[in-house]
Design a protein around this motif. Sequence first.
Motif, PDB file in Angstrom:
ATOM      1  N   ILE A 200       4.006 -22.277  13.243  1.00 40.07           N
ATOM      2  CA  ILE A 200       4.282 -20.882  13.892  1.00 40.07           C
ATOM      3  C   ILE A 200       3.035 -20.811  15.208  1.00 40.07           C
ATOM      4  N   SER A 201       3.769 -20.197  16.145  1.00 39.11           N
ATOM      5  CA  SER A 201       2.599 -20.196  17.445  1.00 39.11           C
ATOM      6  C   SER A 201       1.807 -19.058  17.427  1.00 39.11           C
ATOM      7  N   ILE A 202       0.971 -18.468  18.258  1.00 36.17           N
ATOM      8  CA  ILE A 202       0.172 -17.444  18.324  1.00 36.17           C
ATOM      9  C   ILE A 202       1.384 -16.463  18.775  1.00 36.17           C
ATOM     10  N   LEU A 203       2.110 -16.634  19.727  1.00 39.17           N
ATOM     11  CA  LEU A 203       3.107 -15.775  20.497  1.00 39.17           C
ATOM     12  C   LEU A 203       4.091 -15.313  19.590  1.00 39.17           C
ATOM     13  N   GLN A 204       4.573 -16.258  18.491  1.00 43.26           N
ATOM     14  CA  GLN A 204       5.643 -15.874  17.684  1.00 43.26           C
ATOM     15  C   GLN A 204       5.032 -15.018  16.454  1.00 43.26           C
ATOM     16  N   MET A 205       3.800 -15.276  16.255  1.00 42.08           N
ATOM     17  CA  MET A 205       3.176 -14.149  15.442  1.00 42.08           C
ATOM     18  C   MET A 205       2.785 -12.815  15.844  1.00 42.08           C
ATOM     19  N   ALA A 206       2.417 -12.997  17.218  1.00 43.16           N
ATOM     20  CA  ALA A 206       2.234 -11.489  17.773  1.00 43.16           C
ATOM     21  C   ALA A 206       3.629 -10.671  18.202  1.00 43.16           C
ATOM     22  N   LYS A 207       4.497 -11.612  18.418  1.00 41.81           N
ATOM     23  CA  LYS A 207       5.823 -10.871  18.525  1.00 41.81           C
ATOM     24  C   LYS A 207       6.312 -10.197  17.251  1.00 41.81           C
TER      25      LYS A 207
END
Length: 483
Positions: A448-455
């Motif tokens: 999981i990427s930071i962007l996916q987690m942030a979303k």
Amino acid sequence: MASLLHDWRRWLPLLGGPLLFALIQATMPDTLIDPMPRIVLGLTAWMAVWWVTEPVPIPVTSFLPMVLLPLTGVMPMDEAVVGYANPVIYMYMGGFILAIAIERWNLHRRIALSIVNRIGNSLRSIVLGVMIASAFLSMWISNAATALMMLPIAVALLGELDERDQFAKHERDAFARTLLLTVAYSASIGGLATIIGSVPNGIVVAMIPQFFDVEISFLQWMIFALPLTLILLAVLYVYLTRIYAKVPSTRMEVNFVAQELEALGPMSREEKRVLGVFVITALAWALRGWLAPFFDLPINDTLIAIIAAISLFIIPAHSEKRSLLVWEDMKELPWGLFILWGGGMALAAAFSASDLTGWISDQLELLDGVSYFWLLLFMVFLMLFLTEIISNTATANMALPITAGLATAITTGNPLGLMVAVALATTCAFMLPISTPPNAAVFSSGRISILQMAKAGLFMNIVSAIVISVFVYFVMPLLLPTP
């Protein structure tokens, strides 16, 4: 050059804390604020700088009240150290010792696997099973330990899914993100339900009696917070499975969980004994209000926790020549956390002793006309996003004494509501890997990427802020005592 840069990154905040303390003393005249509350205000600023930037370990910063409060005459030493021995800290310690025993004899893994195995084997059922297991364990052991224990189970489940041709790669990737976020977010949300489930819960329960003539018991908190936890978990489940990733309800054969349960074998005597202590302790916390008058004893939540902890060092283990716990197991106790907590308690006591709470209340009188609900919502959003970048324990220690001053400044609404809402909000950080240990744990999987987690986290942050504010505003006055 790199070494010099590193030194300045440490020395600048290291000097910044005491310089800010001195600046506050030099620039705020007696006509604005009396000397004693001014000293405590400066100490709060100093500790905030060090807690946020960490030029020294966070627990070391927490020793400052023990030193500065007696030296500056705000409080004598015997009063300044009382916060480091707050009864709630020892209740938390007893809960941690019980959690260590659960982990020592692998009972937590059996509980988690049993829950996942019983819920079902559709993709949505797997998500639900992992969610329930993570949330339940996080009510009793730390969210970090919960996430670290559940992560291998989730990864193994994903490994089985990857081996099948039943789903396309993009579907497997979407399910992987969903399952990993389920582990992280459920471990944080589950901790809201009990006083020992999240450190900010214990901090606010310990601080409230210092500012208001009210005490909240383990059972009272659970009656209030468990429904809130279930609401947030329901929102999380619907969001992750129906909106964020649209997880299909397709069934799959999951051999891993059954195989792992079979490998564990029948429940050992040690597991049964630890489970017995856990159940008795939980029942004692729940029934304390009825037990105390019956036995005519001053039973409280801390006493129950310490008795449970002592019993674990007495009850023998069947397979080894030792008790269920030995002192070497105590290296797992977060001793630094207890010092951090004590520093926050000492700072809160100084707020009351110096009447800094009253001064803050006077400065915030202009907010008295603001709608209580909007003020509540603002504080929740502020704390929720602040704790994305700062430790939730440090955030709670800094914010709760100031929030107490704000609470006394308003004449409408429940003053305890602001403090409880702030404590709850500091646990709900979902956007960044650095926000909480569970987020960091699942991010380390590389799936999981930071962007996916942030979303996903941004949505849960907003929903959590609204749900906490509405629940505290409408439901809390019905379930918790008011001053």
